[in-house]
Design an enzyme around this catalytic site. Structure first.
Site, short mmCIF file in Angstrom:
data_model
loop_
_atom_site.label_atom_id
_atom_site.label_comp_id
_atom_site.label_asym_id
_atom_site.label_seq_id
_atom_site.Cartn_x
_atom_site.Cartn_y
_atom_site.Cartn_z
N TRP A 1 0.76 -1.19 -0.02
CA TRP A 1 0.08 -0.07 0.02
C TRP A 1 0.95 1.29 -0.04
O TRP A 1 0.25 2.24 -0.20
CB TRP A 1 -1.00 -0.07 1.20
CG TRP A 1 -0.32 -0.16 2.50
CD1 TRP A 1 -0.57 -1.37 3.25
CD2 TRP A 1 0.56 0.73 3.14
NE1 TRP A 1 0.42 -1.56 4.40
CE2 TRP A 1 0.87 -0.04 4.54
CE3 TRP A 1 0.91 1.97 3.21
CZ2 TRP A 1 1.72 0.60 5.39
CZ3 TRP A 1 1.62 2.61 4.26
CH2 TRP A 1 2.00 1.64 5.17
N ASN A 2 2.13 1.38 0.19
CA ASN A 2 2.83 2.48 0.34
C ASN A 2 3.21 3.20 -0.95
O ASN A 2 3.44 4.32 -0.94
CB ASN A 2 4.20 2.13 1.22
CG ASN A 2 5.07 1.10 0.66
OD1 ASN A 2 4.66 0.14 0.11
ND2 ASN A 2 6.38 1.13 0.87
N PRO B 1 -4.61 -5.10 -6.44
CA PRO B 1 -4.05 -3.87 -5.60
C PRO B 1 -4.01 -4.18 -4.19
O PRO B 1 -4.93 -4.81 -3.53
CB PRO B 1 -5.18 -2.90 -6.06
CG PRO B 1 -5.95 -3.51 -7.10
CD PRO B 1 -5.63 -4.81 -7.08
N GLY C 1 5.69 -7.05 -0.04
CA GLY C 1 5.00 -6.79 1.01
C GLY C 1 5.88 -7.17 2.29
O GLY C 1 7.11 -6.97 2.27
N SER C 2 5.29 -7.50 3.47
CA SER C 2 5.95 -7.89 4.69
C SER C 2 6.45 -9.34 4.57
O SER C 2 6.02 -9.93 3.86
CB SER C 2 4.93 -7.80 5.90
OG SER C 2 4.16 -8.52 5.90
N GLU D 1 9.76 -9.25 -2.62
CA GLU D 1 10.44 -8.37 -1.93
C GLU D 1 9.81 -7.97 -0.82
O GLU D 1 8.68 -7.58 -0.67
CB GLU D 1 10.47 -7.03 -2.86
CG GLU D 1 11.28 -6.14 -2.53
CD GLU D 1 10.82 -4.69 -2.11
OE1 GLU D 1 10.85 -4.65 -0.64
OE2 GLU D 1 9.99 -4.07 -2.44
N LEU D 2 10.41 -8.29 0.33
CA LEU D 2 9.50 -8.40 1.40
C LEU D 2 10.67 -7.02 2.70
O LEU D 2 11.06 -6.18 2.29
CB LEU D 2 9.92 -9.60 2.41
CG LEU D 2 9.26 -10.89 1.35
CD1 LEU D 2 9.47 -12.30 2.07
CD2 LEU D 2 7.88 -10.57 1.18
#
Length: 481
Positions: free
Chosen positions: A151-152, A176, A228-229, A250-251
């Site tokens: 979301w960033n 999304p 994401g995380s 990509e965390l």
């Protein structure tokens, strides 16, 4: 630009979710409902995958340069609507408008760089040990790919993944982020205006546990790329294992910021502020933990705290604002918990630590720029990703101790080093256990670099020639002639 209601984009058509349910999108600045996104279902996710599967073979048969020209067309359309998309990013995510304009420009850049790579998709011819034979290594698309976004930077991440996926002959279903879905869903309007064939891009919003789970587990999906995380990445890793689906993850990060005593303190303080509080600290490469050589620690921290206190928190549409709101109430609660735990463990809050004072902050998700001192490296604030405007710091004896502390963590996305001693730079480059290092400069990747993480910060990566290769698999051909 309020009360926006977006639709799913399936096979070139704008449709409601199959259950007609909606997700409320809340303004981080005012807490008002600013729009609605469809709450997609598993059936919607399957429809998107089928559409992408049906379109993929014809798309892959096009010359790469023909695909690239359509991606350039999409980039041009986005550039011509930059202001409109930047305003929507600010509305739903709270990013400073000036930074949102930068996100749109970056999105255009990702698409154009991917398009420029079309002529650089290469294979190899290898020598065979057999007479009258050659070995060919071809690079071919996976097929149907899935892009899961954070979301960033919703628009930039969509462009970052779509450009490479499309140019290399894949189709993509984009999901999304639930907190900031409007900009990516609106992007479908430009996709629809372009000459990209129906089905090449599908966009489905919804809950990760439903739509995301279906997209990852479904056997039609051949590659999943997630930003994401680390926690979400771990869940996705297990889900993708059922079909041995390829992954590009990509965390999360917890970037160490190492400053040695020969660095220019004033310059590095400015970089530390920018890299710690940019986008309200909501960047995976943010400066989250500083290791400052003890001989300059007092001077550095005095200047750093003073600049942190001087940052202007407020309306993200104003040019005078330095720090906007956090994305939602859940994120604010997480910051409060992390700062409270740091204090309980013995750390000191040098500035910030809570909601700013003033009537303008009664609504919205606000948190002051916060600096935490008197930490030890075993504290949670030095180990766990914060993803907010909170920077912790501690003194270190030398580079050796800084590197030891920096590596004592299970995350390894990025790190920073500030020194003018080339031997120390090379020691840090060789020993820091991260995928990306910023030496004597702020954070921020370039299109032709490679953004990748070590440890629990992910596998694979984005950008540059290696990012492009992540969307291609190798086919070996033995040719007897």
């Amino acid at each position: 630009m309020s009360n926006i209601t977006q639709k799913l984009y399936l096979n070139g058509e704008f449709v409601d979710s199959s259950n007609s349910e909606l997700i409320e999108v809340i303004s981080p600045t005012t807490e008002e409902v600013v729009g609605y996104a469809p709450k997609g279902t598993r059936e919607d996710a399957i429809s998107a995958l089928k559409s992408s599967q049906d379109a993929q073979k014809a798309w892959a048969k096009l010359p790469a340069q023909s695909r690239a020209e359509l991606v350039i067309e999409l980039a041009d359309l986005l550039e011509s609507h930059a202001d409109e998309y930047a305003r929507l990013i600010t509305l739903e995510q709270g990013k400073l408008f000036k930074d949102a304009l930068g996100e749109v420009a970056g999105s255009v850049g990702f698409l154009r760089y991917a398009a420029e790579s079309a002529r650089r998709i290469e294979g190899e011819i290898l020598t065979s040990e057999n007479q009258d034979e050659q070995i060919w290594i071809q690079r071919v698309p996976f097929g149907v790919t899935v892009g899961l976004l954070a979301w960033n930077y919703p628009l930039a991440l969509a462009a970052r993944k779509l450009g490479n996926a499309l140019v290399t002959g894949n189709t993509m279903v984009v999901m999304p982020p639930a907190d900031t879905p409007l900009t990516v869903l609106k992007f479908a309007e430009l996709i629809d205006q372009s000459n990209i064939p129906n089905g090449v891009i599908n966009i489905v919003s919804g809950d990760g546990a439903v739509v995301g789970d279906e997209l990852v587990r479904n056997s039609m999906t051949k590659l999943v790329t997630l930003t994401g995380s680390s926690e979400v990445g771990s869940i996705l890793y297990r889900s993708a294992s059922e079909n041995i689906t390829a992954l590009n993850l990509e965390l999360g990060g917890k970037a160490p910021f190492i400053v040695l005593d020969d660095a220019n303190v004033d310059e590095v303080v400015d970089i530390a502020i920018q890299s710690g509080f940019g986008n309200c600290g909501q960047i995976c490469t943010s400066n989250e933990r500083m290791y400052i050589q003890e001989s300059i620690y007092a001077e550095f921290m005095e200047k750093f705290v003073a600049k942190a206190k001087a940052l202007k928190v407020g309306d993200p549409m104003l040019d005078t604002t330095d720090v906007g709101p956090k994305v939602n109430a859940r994120e604010i609660a997480g910051l409060v918990e992390k700062v409270t735990r740091a204090k309980e463990q013995g750390a000191t809050i040098a500035c910030g630590g809570g909601k700013p004072e003033g009537a303008e902050f009664e609504s919205g998700f606000w948190f002051e720029p916060t600096v935490i001192m008197n930490t030890t490296n075993d504290m949670a604030i030095m180990k766990e990703e914060v993803f907010g405007p909170v920077v912790a710091a501690m003194p270190v004896k030398d580079l050796e101790e800084a590197l030891s502390f920096a590596n004592d963590i299970d995350l390894g996305l990025s790190g920073y080093v500030y020194t003018n001693d080339m031997r120390k730079i090379m020691k840090a480059v060789n020993e820091l256990e991260v995928g990306e290092i910023y030496v004597n400069r702020p954070n921020g990747e370039l299109f032709n670099g490679y953004h990748t993480g070590f440890k629990r910060s992910g596998i694979g990566g984005e950008d540059g020639r290696y990012g492009l290769e992540g969307y291609l698999q190798k086919k070996t051909v033995y040719v007897k002639f």
